[in-house]
Scaffold this motif. Structure first.
Motif, PDB file in Angstrom:
ATOM      1  N   GLU A 348       0.843  -1.197   0.000  1.00  0.00           N
ATOM      2  CA  GLU A 348       0.000   0.000   0.000  1.00  0.00           C
ATOM      3  C   GLU A 348       0.879   1.248   0.000  1.00  0.00           C
ATOM      4  O   GLU A 348       1.813   1.365   0.794  1.00  0.00           O
ATOM      5  N   VAL A 349       0.564   2.164  -0.913  1.00  0.00           N
ATOM      6  CA  VAL A 349       1.295   3.427  -1.015  1.00  0.00           C
ATOM      7  C   VAL A 349       0.289   4.568  -1.119  1.00  0.00           C
ATOM      8  O   VAL A 349      -0.911   4.354  -1.343  1.00  0.00           O
ATOM      9  N   ILE A 350       0.777   5.781  -0.961  1.00  0.00           N
ATOM     10  CA  ILE A 350      -0.047   6.972  -1.148  1.00  0.00           C
ATOM     11  C   ILE A 350       0.300   7.554  -2.508  1.00  0.00           C
ATOM     12  O   ILE A 350       1.421   8.041  -2.715  1.00  0.00           O
ATOM     13  N   VAL A 351      -0.641   7.488  -3.445  1.00  0.00           N
ATOM     14  CA  VAL A 351      -0.401   7.979  -4.806  1.00  0.00           C
ATOM     15  C   VAL A 351      -0.949   9.399  -4.935  1.00  0.00           C
ATOM     16  O   VAL A 351      -2.147   9.630  -4.828  1.00  0.00           O
ATOM     17  N   HIS A 352      -0.035  10.342  -5.172  1.00  0.00           N
ATOM     18  CA  HIS A 352      -0.400  11.742  -5.394  1.00  0.00           C
ATOM     19  C   HIS A 352      -0.552  11.970  -6.896  1.00  0.00           C
ATOM     20  O   HIS A 352       0.353  11.621  -7.658  1.00  0.00           O
ATOM     21  N   ARG A 353      -1.672  12.546  -7.283  1.00  0.00           N
ATOM     22  CA  ARG A 353      -1.868  12.903  -8.696  1.00  0.00           C
ATOM     23  C   ARG A 353      -2.167  14.400  -8.754  1.00  0.00           C
ATOM     24  O   ARG A 353      -3.285  14.834  -8.523  1.00  0.00           O
ATOM     25  N   LYS A 354      -1.140  15.172  -9.032  1.00  0.00           N
ATOM     26  CA  LYS A 354      -1.306  16.624  -9.117  1.00  0.00           C
ATOM     27  C   LYS A 354      -1.515  16.984 -10.585  1.00  0.00           C
ATOM     28  O   LYS A 354      -0.568  17.051 -11.371  1.00  0.00           O
ATOM     29  N   GLY A 355      -2.775  17.177 -10.954  1.00  0.00           N
ATOM     30  CA  GLY A 355      -3.057  17.407 -12.368  1.00  0.00           C
ATOM     31  C   GLY A 355      -2.852  16.134 -13.165  1.00  0.00           C
ATOM     32  O   GLY A 355      -2.207  16.149 -14.218  1.00  0.00           O
ATOM     33  N   ALA A 356      -3.380  15.029 -12.688  1.00  0.00           N
ATOM     34  CA  ALA A 356      -3.318  13.758 -13.402  1.00  0.00           C
ATOM     35  C   ALA A 356      -4.591  12.976 -13.103  1.00  0.00           C
ATOM     36  O   ALA A 356      -5.133  13.044 -12.003  1.00  0.00           O
ATOM     37  N   THR A 357      -5.061  12.234 -14.097  1.00  0.00           N
ATOM     38  CA  THR A 357      -6.330  11.508 -14.020  1.00  0.00           C
ATOM     39  C   THR A 357      -6.108  10.057 -13.607  1.00  0.00           C
ATOM     40  O   THR A 357      -5.243   9.381 -14.179  1.00  0.00           O
ATOM     41  N   PRO A 358      -6.857   9.537 -12.632  1.00  0.00           N
ATOM     42  CA  PRO A 358      -6.767   8.104 -12.318  1.00  0.00           C
ATOM     43  C   PRO A 358      -7.105   7.277 -13.561  1.00  0.00           C
ATOM     44  O   PRO A 358      -8.076   7.563 -14.254  1.00  0.00           O
ATOM     45  N   ALA A 359      -6.289   6.267 -13.839  1.00  0.00           N
ATOM     46  CA  ALA A 359      -6.506   5.445 -15.029  1.00  0.00           C
ATOM     47  C   ALA A 359      -6.270   3.974 -14.715  1.00  0.00           C
ATOM     48  O   ALA A 359      -5.620   3.250 -15.479  1.00  0.00           O
ATOM     49  N   GLY A 360      -6.823   3.527 -13.569  1.00  0.00           N
ATOM     50  CA  GLY A 360      -6.783   2.107 -13.254  1.00  0.00           C
ATOM     51  C   GLY A 360      -7.562   1.317 -14.292  1.00  0.00           C
ATOM     52  O   GLY A 360      -8.373   1.884 -15.045  1.00  0.00           O
ATOM     53  N   LYS A 361      -7.339   0.036 -14.357  1.00  0.00           N
ATOM     54  CA  LYS A 361      -7.993  -0.784 -15.376  1.00  0.00           C
ATOM     55  C   LYS A 361      -9.512  -0.674 -15.278  1.00  0.00           C
ATOM     56  O   LYS A 361     -10.104  -0.940 -14.227  1.00  0.00           O
ATOM     57  N   GLY A 362     -10.147  -0.213 -16.362  1.00  0.00           N
ATOM     58  CA  GLY A 362     -11.590  -0.082 -16.403  1.00  0.00           C
ATOM     59  C   GLY A 362     -12.133   1.197 -15.798  1.00  0.00           C
ATOM     60  O   GLY A 362     -13.342   1.444 -15.843  1.00  0.00           O
ATOM     61  N   VAL A 363     -11.246   2.052 -15.236  1.00  0.00           N
ATOM     62  CA  VAL A 363     -11.690   3.302 -14.611  1.00  0.00           C
ATOM     63  C   VAL A 363     -11.958   4.355 -15.689  1.00  0.00           C
ATOM     64  O   VAL A 363     -11.113   4.592 -16.563  1.00  0.00           O
ATOM     65  N   LEU A 364     -13.131   4.986 -15.635  1.00  0.00           N
ATOM     66  CA  LEU A 364     -13.504   5.989 -16.626  1.00  0.00           C
ATOM     67  C   LEU A 364     -13.030   7.379 -16.212  1.00  0.00           C
ATOM     68  O   LEU A 364     -12.928   7.692 -15.031  1.00  0.00           O
ATOM     69  N   GLY A 365     -12.772   8.207 -17.214  1.00  0.00           N
ATOM     70  CA  GLY A 365     -12.357   9.579 -16.949  1.00  0.00           C
ATOM     71  C   GLY A 365     -12.652  10.453 -18.143  1.00  0.00           C
ATOM     72  O   GLY A 365     -13.008   9.973 -19.215  1.00  0.00           O
ATOM     73  N   ILE A 366     -12.511  11.777 -17.947  1.00  0.00           N
ATOM     74  CA  ILE A 366     -12.682  12.724 -19.037  1.00  0.00           C
ATOM     75  C   ILE A 366     -11.452  13.626 -19.070  1.00  0.00           C
ATOM     76  O   ILE A 366     -11.054  14.190 -18.050  1.00  0.00           O
ATOM     77  N   ILE A 367     -10.817  13.728 -20.236  1.00  0.00           N
ATOM     78  CA  ILE A 367      -9.606  14.531 -20.412  1.00  0.00           C
ATOM     79  C   ILE A 367      -9.928  15.656 -21.388  1.00  0.00           C
ATOM     80  O   ILE A 367     -10.069  15.421 -22.594  1.00  0.00           O
ATOM     81  N   PRO A 368     -10.070  16.907 -20.900  1.00  0.00           N
ATOM     82  CA  PRO A 368     -10.462  18.013 -21.779  1.00  0.00           C
ATOM     83  C   PRO A 368      -9.305  18.537 -22.613  1.00  0.00           C
ATOM     84  O   PRO A 368      -8.135  18.322 -22.272  1.00  0.00           O
TER      85      PRO A 368
END
Length: 470
Positions: A348-368
């Protein structure tokens, strides 16, 4: 006149710290104990050093004792000589400053792995587009100022022709049911479960932010924050909503946790810098151990701010969808500027995403893209090298200052006209030319996400210009 003087060398020899207490001790001895021998003075100073609390209230020696009781500043924490593993996507068009910032981050003692997205550019602490996995620690500036800043896309049942032929109605509702800018509030406040959260009572610092949060609920910030009507095209026949491929009217918004999130970020960043001093070039990467009270407090406050940002979007969308008499068919939303507990190589880790979209397998997102460029509805591929992340947009090509000095109003108006986009508010710092080519950015992350649709803006509302909140 006293003839006895104690110098710094003597104080060092008996164990005094090299600090302002040197001058205080020398002055006290010279002024009040000049009749002592040097041996007697040294013996007295040794007693005060051994138990300063016992002398704290002494009319003369208390000045020395109280200085000794001041906690010593923590030593500067050294960075690692060798960085932990990290990946860079689209490196050829990422500015050098962003790469240098990631290079600092992956040398933190708590760093586990890192990644840089193709929309990356320089920020504070982590670069915008920077991703960092840390061991049981959270970096307030690795999350960012606008905590939980997010995208939210609602696909509706309205006929596309109504947007193309009756844009005035869409524009009117956008003007009526959105509010933008730093400090913007609604006169009539809405109730929402997020305002009933226990953190507003249990965390002293957050308690004082309740009124601001209640007033700004359902509003949007300045800078690159927007709410826009447009056309979503679903291209994947196997989409998660079982929608027929084709065009739909859609509503897209981008904003975060408003003034509450900014104040949480500022407070805990300063606290982290005091607790965790780093070399000057890495000072914005100061972190909080999650096993400490401060770390747990920030973690709870950060999650509250993320949920608050989500509530703001949902309220904006609810108002506009109701105003247009529409039905929600599908929704895609995702945070950036956040930290998550995730698994990396079995730990287990702490993942920081500063201006980044989660993209785990099957995870949906919107990138403008930009106000004239398409955004993309994506499905994550769970790529470990990117820490299961993708870009959060096209990314800035120019700083705000450079955009304002090199892009004219005439150029912006022409671009809007060519793409059939109506802009309400906005500034030259958000002009399309200030951003990278979204197609180039998407081409650099085909290993990270698959495209299942896109969104083209038609009516865009932003603040009237000014500094960004994220």
């Amino acid at each position: 006149m006293s003839s006895l003087k104690i110098n710094g060398k003597k104080l060092l020899e008996i164990g005094y710290p090299q600090s302002p207490v040197f001058r205080i001790a020398m002055d006290v001895i010279e002024k009040h104990y000049g009749h002592y021998t040097e041996e007697e003075a040294i013996a007295l100073l040794t007693k005060v050093l051994a138990d300063p609390a016992a002398y704290a209230d002494d009319a003369i020696l208390g000045e020395i004792a109280q200085e000794l009781l001041v906690p010593a500043a923590p030593a500067v924490i050294a960075l690692r000589e060798t960085p932990v593993p990290y990946s860079v996507y689209g490196e050829s068009y990422i500015e050098e400053g962003a790469v240098k910032q990631l290079n600092n981050a992956v040398r933190l003692p708590v760093a586990v792995a890192g990644s840089l997205m193709p929309d990356a550019h320089q920020g504070y602490g982590l670069p915008i587009g920077g991703v960092l996995a840390a061991d049981n620690a959270v970096i307030p500036y690795g999350v960012g100022v606008d905590i939980g800043c997010r995208m939210c896309l609602s696909v509706l049942d309205l006929p596309v022709q109504t947007l193309l032929m009756n844009e005035t109605s869409y524009t009117k509702q956008l003007m009526t049911f959105t509010k933008f800018g730093a400090g913007a509030e609604w006169k009539k406040r809405e109730a929402d479960p997020v305002l009933e959260r226990s953190e507003f009572k249990e965390i002293k610092f957050v308690r004082n932010l309740f009124d601001k949060a209640a007033g700004q609920l359902g509003t949007s910030g300045s800078g690159n924050h927007f709410v826009e009507w447009g056309i979503a095209t679903i291209t994947d026949p196997q989409n998660e909503w079982q929608l027929a491929p084709g065009e739909y009217v859609a509503l897209l918004s981008h904003s975060g946790s408003r003034g509450m999130g900014a104040q949480i970020a500022g407070h805990y960043t300063q606290l982290a810098k005091e607790i965790c001093p780093l070399p000057e070039h890495a000072k914005h990467l100061a972190y909080l151990d999650l096993d400490t009270e401060e770390g747990q407090e920030y973690w709870l406050a950060m999650n509250l701010a993320g949920d608050y940002a989500s509530a703001c979007h949902h309220l904006i969308h609810k108002r506009l969808i109701n105003a247009m008499g529409a039905t929600l068919l599908a929704r895609v939303e995702n945070h950036h500027n956040f930290a998550w507990k995730e698994m990396y190589q079995g730990k287990e880790v702490i993942v920081h995403r500063k201006g980044a979209t989660p993209a785990g397998k099957g995870v949906l997102g919107i990138i403008p893209g930009s106000m004239t460029a398409p955004g993309f509805i994506v499905r994550g591929k769970g790529e470990e090298g990117s820490l299961q992340s993708a870009s959060h947009g096209a990314g800035r090509l120019m700083s705000r200052t450079k955009a304002k000095s090199s892009i004219t109003n005439e150029v912006l108006k022409q671009q809007l006209l060519e793409h059939g986009v109506t802009l309400i508010g906005g500034g030259l710092d958000e002009a399309p030319g200030a951003y990278k080519n979204i197609d180039t950015v998407m081409a650099a992350q085909t290993a990270l996400v698959e495209v299942i649709g896109q969104f083209v803006p038609k009516v865009v509302r932003m603040a009237d210009g000014g500094p960004p909140e994220d």
